[in-house]
Design an enzyme around this catalytic site. Sequence first.
Site, PDB file in Angstrom:
ATOM      1  N   HIS A   1       0.873  -1.161   0.000  1.00  0.00           N
ATOM      2  CA  HIS A   1       0.000   0.000   0.000  1.00  0.00           C
ATOM      3  C   HIS A   1       0.925   1.230   0.000  1.00  0.00           C
ATOM      4  O   HIS A   1       1.990   1.195   0.608  1.00  0.00           O
ATOM      5  CB  HIS A   1      -0.837  -0.043   1.284  1.00  0.00           C
ATOM      6  CG  HIS A   1      -1.934   0.969   1.352  1.00  0.00           C
ATOM      7  ND1 HIS A   1      -1.707   2.285   1.675  1.00  0.00           N
ATOM      8  CD2 HIS A   1      -3.263   0.851   1.155  1.00  0.00           C
ATOM      9  CE1 HIS A   1      -2.869   2.938   1.680  1.00  0.00           C
ATOM     10  NE2 HIS A   1      -3.823   2.091   1.358  1.00  0.00           N
TER      11      HIS A   1
ATOM     12  N   ASP B   1       2.866  -4.930   7.937  1.00  0.00           N
ATOM     13  CA  ASP B   1       1.652  -4.126   7.775  1.00  0.00           C
ATOM     14  C   ASP B   1       0.448  -5.051   7.922  1.00  0.00           C
ATOM     15  O   ASP B   1       0.122  -5.819   7.023  1.00  0.00           O
ATOM     16  CB  ASP B   1       1.681  -3.463   6.392  1.00  0.00           C
ATOM     17  CG  ASP B   1       0.343  -2.819   6.028  1.00  0.00           C
ATOM     18  OD1 ASP B   1      -0.588  -2.843   6.860  1.00  0.00           O
ATOM     19  OD2 ASP B   1       0.244  -2.292   4.899  1.00  0.00           O
TER      20      ASP B   1
ATOM     21  N   GLN C   1      -4.710  -5.329   6.882  1.00  0.00           N
ATOM     22  CA  GLN C   1      -5.711  -6.233   6.301  1.00  0.00           C
ATOM     23  C   GLN C   1      -5.708  -7.610   6.949  1.00  0.00           C
ATOM     24  O   GLN C   1      -6.478  -8.483   6.530  1.00  0.00           O
ATOM     25  CB  GLN C   1      -5.463  -6.396   4.788  1.00  0.00           C
ATOM     26  CG  GLN C   1      -5.586  -5.112   3.992  1.00  0.00           C
ATOM     27  CD  GLN C   1      -7.008  -4.603   3.890  1.00  0.00           C
ATOM     28  OE1 GLN C   1      -7.974  -5.313   4.182  1.00  0.00           O
ATOM     29  NE2 GLN C   1      -7.160  -3.364   3.472  1.00  0.00           N
TER      30      GLN C   1
ATOM     31  N   LYS D   1     -10.785  -0.350   9.820  1.00  0.00           N
ATOM     32  CA  LYS D   1     -11.001  -1.568   9.024  1.00  0.00           C
ATOM     33  C   LYS D   1     -11.411  -2.734   9.918  1.00  0.00           C
ATOM     34  O   LYS D   1     -11.653  -3.834   9.425  1.00  0.00           O
ATOM     35  CB  LYS D   1      -9.723  -1.940   8.267  1.00  0.00           C
ATOM     36  CG  LYS D   1      -9.316  -0.921   7.197  1.00  0.00           C
ATOM     37  CD  LYS D   1      -8.126  -1.429   6.430  1.00  0.00           C
ATOM     38  CE  LYS D   1      -7.339  -0.332   5.753  1.00  0.00           C
ATOM     39  NZ  LYS D   1      -7.980   0.210   4.562  1.00  0.00           N
TER      40      LYS D   1
ATOM     41  N   CYS E   1      -4.585   2.474  -3.758  1.00  0.00           N
ATOM     42  CA  CYS E   1      -3.341   2.954  -3.159  1.00  0.00           C
ATOM     43  C   CYS E   1      -2.204   1.956  -3.347  1.00  0.00           C
ATOM     44  O   CYS E   1      -1.348   1.800  -2.467  1.00  0.00           O
ATOM     45  CB  CYS E   1      -3.515   3.277  -1.666  1.00  0.00           C
ATOM     46  SG  CYS E   1      -4.668   4.604  -1.389  1.00  0.00           S
TER      47      CYS E   1
HETATM   48  C1  PLP Z   1      -2.620  -2.952   3.399  1.00  0.00           C
HETATM   49  C2  PLP Z   1      -2.903  -1.580   3.896  1.00  0.00           C
HETATM   50  N1  PLP Z   1      -1.953  -0.900   4.538  1.00  0.00           N
HETATM   51  C3  PLP Z   1      -2.168   0.328   5.020  1.00  0.00           C
HETATM   52  C4  PLP Z   1      -3.372   0.964   4.861  1.00  0.00           C
HETATM   53  C5  PLP Z   1      -3.523   2.368   5.377  1.00  0.00           C
HETATM   54  O1  PLP Z   1      -4.442   2.473   6.375  1.00  0.00           O
HETATM   55  P1  PLP Z   1      -4.903   3.913   6.881  1.00  0.00           P
HETATM   56  O2  PLP Z   1      -5.515   4.585   5.700  1.00  0.00           O
HETATM   57  O3  PLP Z   1      -5.889   3.634   7.937  1.00  0.00           O
HETATM   58  O4  PLP Z   1      -3.710   4.623   7.356  1.00  0.00           O
HETATM   59  C6  PLP Z   1      -4.391   0.300   4.211  1.00  0.00           C
HETATM   60  C7  PLP Z   1      -5.709   0.945   4.046  1.00  0.00           C
HETATM   61  O5  PLP Z   1      -6.136   1.381   3.031  1.00  0.00           O
HETATM   62  C8  PLP Z   1      -4.152  -0.999   3.710  1.00  0.00           C
HETATM   63  O6  PLP Z   1      -5.107  -1.664   3.051  1.00  0.00           O
END
Ligand code: PLP
Lengths: 422, 169
Positions: free
Chosen positions: A137, A214, A217, A240, A380
């Site tokens: 991401h 990370d 998910q 999430k 993203c």
């Molecule tokens: C795999 C992953 N990492 C990081 C994020 C970032 O999360 P946040 O937007 O809550 O900072 C997301 C969310 O879109 C994600 O799907």
Amino acid sequence: MTALLAQGTSYDVEAVRADFPVLTRVIGGRPLVYLDNASSSHKPRQVLDAERAFVEQHYSNVHRGVHTLSQEATDAYEAARTTVASFLGAADPHEVVFTKNATEAYNLVAYSFGNARAGSRFALGPGDEVCVTEMEHHSNLVPWQMLCERTGATLRWIPLTDEGRLDLSELETLVNERTKVLAFVHVSNILGTANPVETLVARAREVGAFVLVDGAQSAPHQVVDVQALGADFFVATGHKMLAPSGIGVLWGRRELLDAMPPFLGGGSMIEVVQMGGSTYAPAPERFEAGTPVISQAVALAAACDYLREVGLDRITAHEQVLTARLLEGLRDLDGVSVIGPDSLHSRGSAVSFAVEGVHPHDVGQSLDELGIAVRVGHHCAAPVCRRYGVPATTRASSYLYNTEGEIDALLEGIRTVQRFWS
Amino acid sequence: MTTNTSPESLYQEIILDHYRHPHHKGLRDPYDVEVHHVNPTCGDEVTVRVKVAEGPDGATVQDVSYDGQGCSISQASTSVMTDLVIGKPVDRALETSEAFLTLMQSRGQVEPDEDVLEDGIAFAGVSRYPARVKCALLGWMAWKDATAQAVGGTAPQDRTASRTTGGAA
Ligand SMILES: Cc1ncc(COP(=O)(O)O)c(C=O)c1O
């Protein structure tokens, strides 16, 4: 939920759904089919009630006063930390830092490392390397690009195979003695791929690199035990996982968090402040400058409780049934291809696909007219789209409250979209 | 039944027609300026070429050609844009562009003037879908950028770096 517990082992999805007020919405004359959970999940009454009860009866600023409410709020905030720590399998609540989202957590680590004095074990410079993967991401990619830019270190990445998995054939070269940080996504938000944490952590350990996972998910959908994962840092994001937006979590080994330089300076993160300089509090306060996200933390703890009550193993199993049905249904549709692993093996519930001849924006908009919410775009993760030669994808991602009937509605919706756009 | 083509719907027949049978598509010579615009939120892209020449009413849009990939809304609105600006004096073409922009920002509150916007009135419904307004403006903003460069005589130093971010959308 009482119904759910009474049912014993069988998963009563209707009882779960009854806890989520939004699921009664009608969109475009049809019941809402919410399949955009990888982007953000809905919140059950229990979470909303917990936040409301806290704000109505116990709210105050935390760590700042002697009055009753200030103490109650501080207790609730710290109890939330303990709950989240236990949810993630952390050894110690001090290892949990509340942030505003996952993105802030990666930036926290990257900036902290960037603030380290030369010679410190956290410092990076020319010749050092940071390794990520091609499926990150943007939030776990751009902060590392920025760190490399500031320090002169080099960014490397593990490429992807055609079926949407990490190509580990060059792992030994990509993660080497110069690697200071290996940062990778546990479960991909765009491909759905679940990555081999053990293999990656083992290689990082061989070369002495810090490991950040990370878990944005993974934490919402499966049992996570940060100690068993063996990483140094793990990140999750509240919105999430049934909690409100505005709260994220960084778990880090206590010994590291206590030694890392601060990221944001301000109130709460200090020990002794003089005009000439300051010393800093140990973790987690060191990384929680200013008034923290108080009621959101309380709500996140309620979300963790809710998820555990339903049972994360049962949630994972339920999602596997839905994902299997979706993958199978997509396979039966002409002109639809899955981008990412096409089997249940090592994958989460996010499924990206392309509908031949129809732009994802048009797929998503047409599905919305049927009351079906999916995500369209690059999620993203623009490099992933580039890797698979698509401008964007359509993504359906299920969660604990989705049903097999909703998967069927989506599949029927895709057929309708194909007819309209043919 | 989806996807409906009622007056409130996003997908009007006119839009679908332009999408399936775009006008003036394909990059042509001669041209003064070429720009490349992207919509960073969805990856839509368009390359627009503009040829401006002196006409009886001053600087005139002699030709606009384009190529791109994107959703039906971005492709169709670019096609409509070429119909509306080719052959017009630059000032009048810019007025048309302003009228389209106003319509897109109207959130469904402005009655479009068919005399000015012709097929462009089919996009009135798009203004109620803020997420799609950027799509509808992609080609227009690229044209406006290219035309400003052509008229201003600024050399097309950087033909690929322009973006539609931060624009009115
Ligand atoms: C795999 C992953 N990492 C990081 C994020 C970032 O999360 P946040 O937007 O809550 O900072 C997301 C969310 O879109 C994600 O799907």
